[in-house]
Design a protein around this motif. Sequence first.
Motif, short mmCIF file in Angstrom:
data_model
loop_
_atom_site.label_atom_id
_atom_site.label_comp_id
_atom_site.label_asym_id
_atom_site.label_seq_id
_atom_site.Cartn_x
_atom_site.Cartn_y
_atom_site.Cartn_z
N PRO A 138 41.37 35.21 39.49
CA PRO A 138 40.96 36.40 40.25
C PRO A 138 42.00 36.74 41.31
O PRO A 138 42.78 35.90 41.75
CB PRO A 138 39.62 36.00 40.87
N ALA A 139 42.00 37.99 41.71
CA ALA A 139 42.98 38.45 42.70
C ALA A 139 42.73 37.78 44.05
O ALA A 139 41.58 37.48 44.41
CB ALA A 139 42.90 39.98 42.85
N THR A 140 43.79 37.53 44.78
CA THR A 140 43.68 36.96 46.11
C THR A 140 43.34 38.05 47.12
O THR A 140 43.37 39.25 46.82
CB THR A 140 44.99 36.28 46.50
N ALA A 141 42.99 37.60 48.34
CA ALA A 141 42.67 38.57 49.39
C ALA A 141 43.86 39.47 49.70
O ALA A 141 43.70 40.67 49.95
CB ALA A 141 42.20 37.84 50.65
N ARG A 142 45.06 38.91 49.65
CA ARG A 142 46.25 39.73 49.92
C ARG A 142 46.46 40.76 48.82
O ARG A 142 46.82 41.91 49.09
CB ARG A 142 47.47 38.83 50.06
N GLU A 143 46.28 40.35 47.57
CA GLU A 143 46.44 41.29 46.47
C GLU A 143 45.39 42.40 46.53
O GLU A 143 45.68 43.57 46.23
CB GLU A 143 46.35 40.55 45.14
N ILE A 144 44.17 42.05 46.90
CA ILE A 144 43.13 43.08 47.03
C ILE A 144 43.47 44.04 48.15
O ILE A 144 43.30 45.26 48.03
CB ILE A 144 41.76 42.42 47.27
N ALA A 145 43.97 43.51 49.28
CA ALA A 145 44.35 44.36 50.41
C ALA A 145 45.47 45.32 50.01
O ALA A 145 45.46 46.50 50.38
CB ALA A 145 44.77 43.50 51.59
N THR A 146 46.44 44.84 49.25
CA THR A 146 47.53 45.71 48.79
C THR A 146 47.01 46.77 47.84
O THR A 146 47.43 47.94 47.89
CB THR A 146 48.62 44.87 48.12
N ASP A 147 46.09 46.38 46.98
CA ASP A 147 45.55 47.33 45.99
C ASP A 147 44.74 48.43 46.66
O ASP A 147 44.83 49.61 46.28
CB ASP A 147 44.69 46.57 44.99
N LEU A 148 43.96 48.08 47.68
CA LEU A 148 43.08 49.04 48.34
C LEU A 148 43.70 49.65 49.58
O LEU A 148 43.05 50.48 50.24
CB LEU A 148 41.76 48.36 48.71
N VAL A 149 44.91 49.24 49.94
CA VAL A 149 45.62 49.75 51.11
C VAL A 149 44.77 49.54 52.36
O VAL A 149 44.47 50.46 53.12
CB VAL A 149 46.00 51.25 50.94
N VAL A 150 44.34 48.31 52.57
CA VAL A 150 43.60 47.92 53.77
C VAL A 150 44.21 46.61 54.27
O VAL A 150 45.10 46.04 53.65
CB VAL A 150 42.09 47.75 53.47
N THR A 151 43.70 46.14 55.40
CA THR A 151 44.21 44.89 55.93
C THR A 151 43.57 43.70 55.22
O THR A 151 42.47 43.78 54.66
CB THR A 151 43.92 44.80 57.43
N GLU A 152 44.28 42.59 55.23
CA GLU A 152 43.77 41.38 54.60
C GLU A 152 42.53 40.86 55.33
O GLU A 152 41.60 40.31 54.71
CB GLU A 152 44.86 40.31 54.57
N ALA A 153 42.48 41.04 56.65
CA ALA A 153 41.31 40.60 57.42
C ALA A 153 40.06 41.38 57.00
O ALA A 153 38.96 40.82 56.90
CB ALA A 153 41.57 40.78 58.91
N ALA A 154 40.21 42.69 56.75
CA ALA A 154 39.07 43.49 56.30
C ALA A 154 38.57 43.02 54.94
O ALA A 154 37.35 42.95 54.69
CB ALA A 154 39.45 44.96 56.25
N VAL A 155 39.49 42.67 54.04
CA VAL A 155 39.08 42.17 52.72
C VAL A 155 38.32 40.85 52.85
O VAL A 155 37.31 40.63 52.18
CB VAL A 155 40.32 42.01 51.82
N LYS A 156 38.76 39.98 53.72
CA LYS A 156 38.07 38.70 53.90
C LYS A 156 36.66 38.91 54.46
O LYS A 156 35.73 38.18 54.08
CB LYS A 156 38.88 37.80 54.83
N GLN A 157 36.48 39.88 55.35
CA GLN A 157 35.14 40.17 55.85
C GLN A 157 34.24 40.68 54.74
O GLN A 157 33.07 40.28 54.64
CB GLN A 157 35.24 41.20 56.98
N HIS A 158 34.77 41.54 53.88
CA HIS A 158 33.98 42.03 52.74
C HIS A 158 33.62 40.87 51.80
O HIS A 158 32.49 40.79 51.29
CB HIS A 158 34.75 43.10 51.98
N LEU A 159 34.56 39.97 51.55
CA LEU A 159 34.28 38.84 50.66
C LEU A 159 33.20 37.93 51.24
O LEU A 159 32.34 37.42 50.51
CB LEU A 159 35.56 38.05 50.41
#
Length: 300
Positions: A138-159
């Motif tokens: 599965p995609a990492t938090a950094r890869e998801i952040a790059t894909d969605l053009v958001v910060t990595e911290a925001a992706v971790k909060q969603h996860l």
Amino acid sequence: MKRPYIRIEDTGEVVPLHADVTTVGRGSCVDIRLRDPSVSKLHAEIICRGSYAYVADLGLSRNGTRVNGRPAARRVLEDGDVLSFGAARCRVGGLASEDIAAEVALRRQAAPELTRREIDVLTSLCRPALSDEAFVAPATAREIATDLVVTEAAVKQHLLRLYQKFRIAEGQNRRTRLANEVVALGLVRPLSPPGRAGPAAAGAGAGPPPGTGIPAAMSPPPGTGIPAAMSAPPGTGPAATVSAAAAAGTATARTAAAGAAARAGAAPSGEPVVSDGPPRRNPPAPRDAGHERLPDRQAC
């Protein structure tokens, strides 16, 4: 009872499994060494418990582990199962089979209510696992952040919120377990093969669709090679310019005719102009003193 073993498909080598733990990877100190470059140094473990065995991905591998083509973090093995460590394939054999009834799958809980952003995060998380490639981690938090053009911290909060909503317990491979749960619930779908054009792309260049309100004159005919942006809108071509000039000349002629008719006392149509005021008398002609005849003088 025969001893369980694993057969490496590339070389045909058969390696017996240890009675407790058998390590798999590309490093020099593992029990089953695979030469494929997609295999991590310490990729996974195969644990035997009595007559049973299960594979456990250590969560440190880059390209993940599959069992019969499905990503697996920890799964009980059956005789003949195909294990994929990255792109390296192996087959398990020598496991005892039992004649027992198949497991009854309990009814899964309904999918929790998700926001639009959480759905985007899940889609980006599962995108590698739903593709046809061999690397299914599965995609990492950094890869998801790059894909969605958001910060990595925001992706971790969603996860973190998604772990709570799907009741994913803490531990290793938490993202993989979340991805498996999302795929099992059918919240994401496999990606369409690349290069397949959709209906909108197939109809491009064939003129505006019906009901859009765009005149056909604004779209160039097919096969001319002229982009739609270069076609002139109605009323801006050379013919429209000539028509505008002719209309301006006609208006000027009409104005001049109306002025001449007014000075002549008639309407532009030729009819006499009727006035409500007293008739206007023409001024007398000027007298020429040089040609005026004086009366003859009478003799005194």
